[in-house]
Every structure is written in C-alpha cells, then in structure tokens.
Write a protein that holds these residues in place. Structure first.
Motif, PDB file in Angstrom:
ATOM      1  N   ALA A   1       1.879   6.004  -3.174  1.00 30.56           N
ATOM      2  CA  ALA A   1       0.988   5.063  -2.491  1.00 30.56           C
ATOM      3  C   ALA A   1      -0.473   5.290  -2.848  1.00 30.56           C
ATOM      4  O   ALA A   1      -1.304   4.411  -2.624  1.00 30.56           O
ATOM      5  CB  ALA A   1       1.162   5.187  -0.986  1.00 30.56           C
TER       6      ALA A   1
ATOM      7  N   THR B   1      -1.464   9.923  12.137  1.00 31.13           N
ATOM      8  CA  THR B   1      -0.035   9.766  12.388  1.00 31.13           C
ATOM      9  C   THR B   1       0.432  10.873  13.327  1.00 31.13           C
ATOM     10  O   THR B   1      -0.027  12.008  13.221  1.00 31.13           O
ATOM     11  CB  THR B   1       0.765   9.829  11.075  1.00 31.13           C
ATOM     12  OG1 THR B   1       0.424   8.705  10.265  1.00 31.13           O
ATOM     13  CG2 THR B   1       2.264   9.808  11.338  1.00 31.13           C
TER      14      THR B   1
ATOM     15  N   GLN C   1      -0.359  -1.886   2.633  1.00 32.33           N
ATOM     16  CA  GLN C   1       0.858  -1.117   2.855  1.00 32.33           C
ATOM     17  C   GLN C   1       1.199  -1.065   4.342  1.00 32.33           C
ATOM     18  O   GLN C   1       0.322  -0.863   5.182  1.00 32.33           O
ATOM     19  CB  GLN C   1       0.694   0.312   2.329  1.00 32.33           C
ATOM     20  CG  GLN C   1       0.450   0.407   0.840  1.00 32.33           C
ATOM     21  CD  GLN C   1       1.696   0.119   0.029  1.00 32.33           C
ATOM     22  OE1 GLN C   1       2.807   0.147   0.548  1.00 32.33           O
ATOM     23  NE2 GLN C   1       1.517  -0.144  -1.259  1.00 32.33           N
TER      24      GLN C   1
ATOM     25  N   TYR D   1       2.614   0.440   7.860  1.00 28.58           N
ATOM     26  CA  TYR D   1       2.812   1.678   8.607  1.00 28.58           C
ATOM     27  C   TYR D   1       3.742   1.367   9.775  1.00 28.58           C
ATOM     28  O   TYR D   1       3.708   0.271  10.327  1.00 28.58           O
ATOM     29  CB  TYR D   1       1.487   2.253   9.092  1.00 28.58           C
ATOM     30  CG  TYR D   1       0.683   2.899   7.996  1.00 28.58           C
ATOM     31  CD1 TYR D   1       0.547   4.280   7.926  1.00 28.58           C
ATOM     32  CD2 TYR D   1       0.067   2.143   7.006  1.00 28.58           C
ATOM     33  CE1 TYR D   1      -0.180   4.889   6.917  1.00 28.58           C
ATOM     34  CE2 TYR D   1      -0.657   2.731   5.983  1.00 28.58           C
ATOM     35  CZ  TYR D   1      -0.781   4.105   5.944  1.00 28.58           C
ATOM     36  OH  TYR D   1      -1.483   4.707   4.925  1.00 28.58           O
TER      37      TYR D   1
ATOM     38  N   TYR E   1       3.153   6.120   7.346  1.00 27.52           N
ATOM     39  CA  TYR E   1       3.352   5.327   6.124  1.00 27.52           C
ATOM     40  C   TYR E   1       4.835   5.051   5.946  1.00 27.52           C
ATOM     41  O   TYR E   1       5.675   5.914   6.181  1.00 27.52           O
ATOM     42  CB  TYR E   1       2.783   6.096   4.935  1.00 27.52           C
ATOM     43  CG  TYR E   1       2.963   5.400   3.607  1.00 27.52           C
ATOM     44  CD1 TYR E   1       2.346   4.192   3.336  1.00 27.52           C
ATOM     45  CD2 TYR E   1       3.772   5.965   2.624  1.00 27.52           C
ATOM     46  CE1 TYR E   1       2.518   3.562   2.121  1.00 27.52           C
ATOM     47  CE2 TYR E   1       3.949   5.347   1.397  1.00 27.52           C
ATOM     48  CZ  TYR E   1       3.317   4.140   1.155  1.00 27.52           C
ATOM     49  OH  TYR E   1       3.505   3.506  -0.048  1.00 27.52           O
ATOM     50  N   TRP E   2       5.170   3.836   5.510  1.00 33.84           N
ATOM     51  CA  TRP E   2       6.548   3.352   5.565  1.00 33.84           C
ATOM     52  C   TRP E   2       7.530   4.150   4.714  1.00 33.84           C
ATOM     53  O   TRP E   2       8.727   4.240   5.040  1.00 33.84           O
ATOM     54  CB  TRP E   2       6.605   1.893   5.109  1.00 33.84           C
ATOM     55  CG  TRP E   2       6.302   1.691   3.641  1.00 33.84           C
ATOM     56  CD1 TRP E   2       5.094   1.412   3.081  1.00 33.84           C
ATOM     57  CD2 TRP E   2       7.229   1.783   2.553  1.00 33.84           C
ATOM     58  NE1 TRP E   2       5.196   1.324   1.716  1.00 33.84           N
ATOM     59  CE2 TRP E   2       6.500   1.544   1.361  1.00 33.84           C
ATOM     60  CE3 TRP E   2       8.590   2.036   2.459  1.00 33.84           C
ATOM     61  CZ2 TRP E   2       7.099   1.548   0.101  1.00 33.84           C
ATOM     62  CZ3 TRP E   2       9.188   2.052   1.210  1.00 33.84           C
ATOM     63  CH2 TRP E   2       8.444   1.805   0.042  1.00 33.84           C
TER      64      TRP E   2
END
Length: 378
Positions: A103, A149, A344, A346, A358-359
């Motif tokens: 990423a 996160t 992107q 999440y 983050y995915w």
C-alpha cells in the motif's frame, strides 16, 4: 540489548503492580482479580517476574512492526527460541509489513496494553493467560496525518519454565479467532416465506404499490464505529462474531432490508423477547462464508444484496470485505469498510475487535463486496 526506542516505550507503557495483583489497564477493560492469580506461596516474587517476562515478550513481538532488529529470542528458552522468533517474524511480515509495503505506508508507533487474566505457578512451571490490546499508527509518504488503528482483547497464552533463577517462555500462543464455516454454533432456521405484496385495482389494471429503500452507508459506518469494541445487547454475541457484527452494521446502521425468501436468506429474528436465548438467525447472518455467498447471489429486488468487485479501491463506505486466510476456498472472516484514505479502504471487525485497520490482512484470498445503494420494495 533492547533497541532505545523500544526501551523508552516499554518504560512508558509497562507498569507492573507487585503483591498479588499485576496488570495493565486498558480503556474499557478490567484488571485480573487476585483470585485468578495462583502462585506458589513459598515464592510470591515469581509472580512479578513471570508477568514481566510475558509483557516484555509481547512488547517485542509487536515492536517488530516498527523495528525488525528487535531481539525476540531473549525471552524464550533456547530450545524453542529460534522457532518462536521465526513464527513471530513470519506472522508480522505476512499480516502487517507486506500489506503496508504494497500500500506504500509504514508503521510509525505501536503501544500494547496487556491485562493478565490468570497466572498459575507450580514450582518451576508457569502458565499465563492474557488479553492484549494494541494501538498503532501508520503514515503514508507525504502525509502529515497518521492513521490510528486499535485492536482489542487479543487472547494470548504462554507457558514458562524457570532455569537458573530466570523465567523463560517455552511456548506463546495467539488464539486465532477467525472461524471456519461450521465451527460457529449457529442455527440455520428455514425462511418464513415471502410476504404477499399489497395491490390495488384501478380501472381493471393491477397496480403494484411499493417504494425505494436506500442503504445508509454513513449509518452503517456510525454503527460499526459505535460497536467496534462492544456487543449490542439486542443480539446474540458469538465467540466468532465478525459476520454477526457486519450484519448488524448493515441492518441497524445502514437500514438494509433483511432477506426472508429462500434460497438467499439473510435475517435475524429476536422473536420479540427481552433476552436472546430463543433468538433465531441464518448462517448468512452469522458466518462469513455464507454471508458473502448469499449477499453476492441474491437477485431479489427488495432485499439486501451486493456485487463482487475486482479491487479494494472500487469499494465505498459501508461495503464489506471477506478473507480466506489459508487458501482452502472457505471465507474465514468478514469486515466492514469505515474509512477511505488515499483511495484505500480501512475496516472495522469483531474477533478480534479492530478499529480502522488497513483492509489487507495478509489473507491468501480476499473478496470485495459492493453493497447495493437502493432497491425497490414491493
């Protein structure tokens, strides 16, 4: 030797209370009660030593996200240190560092907060169970804003042995709570049948009465942020709760319409009672693989559904992502998109409870489901 940054964070974040109770407190958590700590009365000082060793090892394991030079082996017995370090580095690399590299962002800070559930010491052997919550930051190049996160209540268990006066870990297990289909203790209840659509007769013509219903993407996000680290008492809470959480976000937050007509059912029936003991639900509500299968194949115009897309960047807020971690064709885990940053997505998910990650979780296969924005209800 400890890395200087590691030592600084360890001093700040690691507080060990000695004297029958030793735990670190986290937001929303609780300390392990003294009744959970079973210690050899002849050597109470071992309690602090065991907890310190485990806390240091956990801190080093998570610091691998920031500094690959951290010495993990020093906390383990020499008979297992090479194997344990290799496993820890492989896990962090696959599920954190490689997705971050793909990423284009990097992790810049990590803090852990362990709460010890139990410590059992018998002679020169000790067994420890702990719940670990983690907060870490990541930054994209050229951005001054970091992403925070959180992962909450990750269960760890450790076995230690005392050699030459020092406690060393001989085994540290992270309990992987992602479930396979069929492991979940759920009930698949037959659909109640479709409702007869209301009609009116006007001039001999049959006029179908209906309306559009819209999926509230922001509502689903708000719900997922509200309950990321909690359980809505209106619903049964499962030991593997990821799909149940996504379904609730779709329905409670997003105002999605439940699907009751066979074959692609997706519903939860509380039966109007005050408790959840007699509730019923479908596999597609509570099991990730079935959820993805049914929602992606449901073609009914008046029910919640979605369409697979090819890339994560095709997703929007309130869409869902599904993960097959070992490549066996069964989707083990589901998450809901709660933020789009630098294009992107999440995600939030349950078990382990996670906020704005983050995915890319390092799965062998990942599927992306774009939820239908609106549909006609008869």
């Amino acid at each position: 030797m400890f890395h200087p940054l590691y030592l600084r964070r360890l001093v700040i974040s690691l507080i060990v209370f000695v004297g029958g109770l030793a735990s670190l407190f986290i937001s929303g958590g609780s300390s392990a009660g003294a009744s959970n700590l079973v210690v050899n009365p002849s050597n109470d000082g071992d309690l602090a030593a065991v907890q310190q060793k485990v806390a240091h090892a956990l801190e080093a394991r998570w610091q691998l996200m920031i500094d690959p030079q951290v010495n993990v082996k020093q906390f383990y017995d020499p008979s297992v240190s090479e194997q344990e370090e290799s496993q820890e580095r492989a896990y962090v690399r696959r599920h954190y560092l490689e997705p971050a590299y793909r990423a284009g962002f990097r992790y810049t800070n990590v803090e852990i907060h362990p709460v010890f559930e139990s410590v059992e010491i018998n002679g020169k052997m000790a067994k420890v169970r702990a719940l670990v919550s983690v907060e870490y930051e990541s930054v994209f190049p050229g951005s001054n804003e970091s992403v925070i996160t959180k992962e909450a209540n990750i269960p760890y268990s450790a076995t230690l042995i005392k050699r030459d006066g020092d406690w060393l870990i001989v085994g540290m297990n992270y309990q992987d709570t992602y479930s396979k289909r069929g492991q979940e203790n759920v009930r698949k209840v037959g659909a109640s049948g479709s409702e007869t659509p209301p009609i009116s007769i006007a001039g001999g013509d049959v006029v179908i009465q209906g309306f559009y219903t819209y999926y509230s993407r922001q509502g689903a996000v708000n719900y997922a942020n509200r309950w990321w680290n909690g359980r809505n008492p209106k619903y049964r809470s499962f030991s593997n709760d990821c799909a149940n959480f996504v379904s609730q976000s779709f329905y409670e937050g997003g105002s999605a319409r439940q699907a009751w007509a066979e074959p692609y059912v997706w519903w939860y029936n509380a039966k109007g009672t005050s408790g959840t003991g007699d509730d019923a639900w479908t596999y597609s509500w509570s099991v990730a693989h079935d959820q993805a299968y049914h929602l992606s194949r449901n073609n009914e115009t008046d029910e919640h559904r979605g369409t697979y897309v090819s890339r994560a960047t095709d997703l929007q807020l309130g869409d869902s992502i599904y993960y097959d971690f070992d490549g066996d064709g069964i989707l083990d885990h589901s998450a809901i998109v709660v933020e789009i940053r630098n294009g992107q997505p999440y995600v939030n998910y349950h078990t382990n409870d996670t906020y704005h990650r983050y995915w890319d979780l390092g799965a062998k296969t990942t599927r992306f489901l774009h939820v239908t924005d609106y549909y006609w209800v008869n």
